[in-house]
Scaffold this active site. Sequence first.
Site, short mmCIF file in Angstrom:
data_model
loop_
_atom_site.label_atom_id
_atom_site.label_comp_id
_atom_site.label_asym_id
_atom_site.label_seq_id
_atom_site.Cartn_x
_atom_site.Cartn_y
_atom_site.Cartn_z
CB SER A 114 -15.57 -11.82 -5.61
OG SER A 114 -15.51 -13.23 -5.47
N GLY A 116 -13.45 -7.38 -7.55
CA GLY A 116 -12.36 -6.69 -8.27
C GLY A 116 -11.73 -5.52 -7.53
CG ASP A 118 -6.07 -7.35 -4.79
OD1 ASP A 118 -6.07 -8.33 -4.03
OD2 ASP A 118 -5.05 -6.66 -5.03
N GLY A 183 -16.65 -6.78 -3.19
CA GLY A 183 -17.20 -8.13 -3.34
C GLY A 183 -17.05 -8.97 -2.06
CE1 TYR A 193 -10.90 -1.51 7.10
CE2 TYR A 193 -12.10 -0.28 8.77
CZ TYR A 193 -11.29 -0.30 7.67
OH TYR A 193 -10.86 0.87 7.12
CE1 TYR A 481 -8.39 -0.99 3.61
CE2 TYR A 481 -6.99 -0.08 5.32
CZ TYR A 481 -8.23 -0.22 4.74
OH TYR A 481 -9.31 0.46 5.28
#
Length: 538
Positions: A114, A116, A118, A183, A193, A481
């Site tokens: 979505s 990117g 990560d 995203g 969060y 994370y």
Amino acid sequence: MKPLSSLPALFALLLFILVSLHVSPSWAASDSVYDTFLQCLTHRTQPSDHIPDIVYSRANSSFANILVSYIRNLRFNSSSTPKPLVIVTPTQESHVQAAVLCSKDLGVHMKIRSGGHDFEGISYVSNDAFFILDMFNLRSINVDIQKETAWVQAGATLGELYYRIWEKSKVHGFPAGVCRTVGIGGHLSGGGYGNMLRKYGLSVDNVLDARMVDVQGRILDRKAMGEDLFWAIIGGGGASFGVILAYQIKLVPVPEKVTVFRVEKTIDQNATDLVYKWQFVAPTTDHGLFMRLLLQPVTSKTQKGQKTLRASVVTLFLGNSDQLLAITDKELPEMGLKKENCTEMSWIESVLWWDGFDEGTIPPLETLLRRDYPINFLKRKSDYVQTPISKANLDNLWKKMIELGKVGLVFNPYGGRMSEIPASATPFPHRAGNLFKIQYSINWSEDDPEIEKNYLAQIRSLYDFTTPFMSKNPRSAFLNYRDLDIGTSTNGKNSYEEGQVYGVKYFNNNFERLVKVKTAIDPNNFFRNEQSIPPLPK
Ligand SMILES: Cc1cc2nc3c(=O)[nH]c(=O)nc-3n(C[C@H](O)[C@H](O)[C@H](O)COP(=O)(O)OP(=O)(O)OC[C@H]3O[C@@H](n4cnc5c(N)ncnc54)[C@H](O)[C@@H]3O)c2cc1C
């Protein structure tokens, strides 16, 4: 290999040989996947006239640009990073349904991206032959201010969402992350969060409904998918269960003026006393007060040639500066906060302030709609603290950080609304009993494998060092994370045991319920990645 019913046998054989030999598929393989994909998508979509515009082979001049546009970590943008055979960029929901079915038909692994962001790049990197389902075109946002809700498609960014809410109301917001380009698809399905979590909880505590495509290519909303699956996709990571199309969210009230400030102290300015006391105050204070603590080794301004540790308190307060000072004077005088340190602004301006624009340099609000963002090489890890760290141990921690030289820590206080929500309400389990979450953070700009090796060793060394102070059995972690150091799955016959290793850290006691949902919705593990939820072994 799975039976490939509608796949031309020759193509299946070629792909199988490439994958078995671990040979990087050639341009020719990419082209044949492209041709087969195009045929399959055309066959599976009605009307099918726009399909050639949404499928990109490696030979397409836009392929590289699309691939790189949503890579947010330069570690995964090297010549050795495995590249997709094809990128599919749906512009309507039926394209997503068709992409899932074609991925199954053709036996080509699907990665869903979505925004990117990560941290380990698992939305756009794989060691298997793969294609990317890139959701960036599915980005509509419909705010219903009367009902105080919004439908947001997975490919929208947080900045776009905040902007569209602000267009309709100056006294509504949404509790989500501080980086405007993140995203919706990954952020909300992974928990999400931001700086209002002490007042309103996580993003997923404010999700009302969702639309997703399952392994059978069906579009399911909350009613159709049932409460178990809905529960799983609000914090359990969407990519284990299906493709999230959109979430319906509940907006939250924000005051017309909020207050922000940043206060910095180094060791010689009693940073240790401040951090020690912060551990007791930040998780228990007024729910509208979020005081993030950034800890960074820096060059000393007072002792030439020496390094020191800088503690910066970066804050959002949902109220005015007089109310804020009344709290901090009483509860955290060690910070020495003064009226002149505080700036009152609208909530939407505070979003940009938190995104790195200082007071006086806050750009036009349309900046929130921009999708470009400065990127670096980076690595993140996470931890939870449940017992305050003693002053002596903080001093030792500073010594270690100064010795390592570059790794920073971010302490994010919990408490407030976070402690009121039961640990089983969503897959995200880190609620009451957690004082704060730590993010270990290292960024660099040099494209050099030796430097990368050194920085990765630094962050791991700090993580080892802090072991005694962190949550135990399990040592917990935050899914958003992403950290592949804590365990990965090969998605083979041991996927349950492998999944348990990282799954229990991310989800604690909620892991088993996620496995049950997974087993019911996707028993053959079509939706899988390096850290997905495994189905129960058959
Ligand atoms: C600069 C930066 C700042 C950040 N700040 C915050 C923050 O303030 N708060 C916070 O909570 N997190 C933060 N994060 C982490 C971020 O929330 C996660 O990385 C999140 O997963 C990113 O979502 P994405 O869609 O951008 O990422 P992607 O890389 O696209 O996706 C992440 C994961 O979700 C899956 N996924 C994506 N879209 C879908 C979909 N439509 N359906 C199913 N699965 C999907 C992917 O396959 C992948 O597994 C930050 C990350 C970065 C890089």
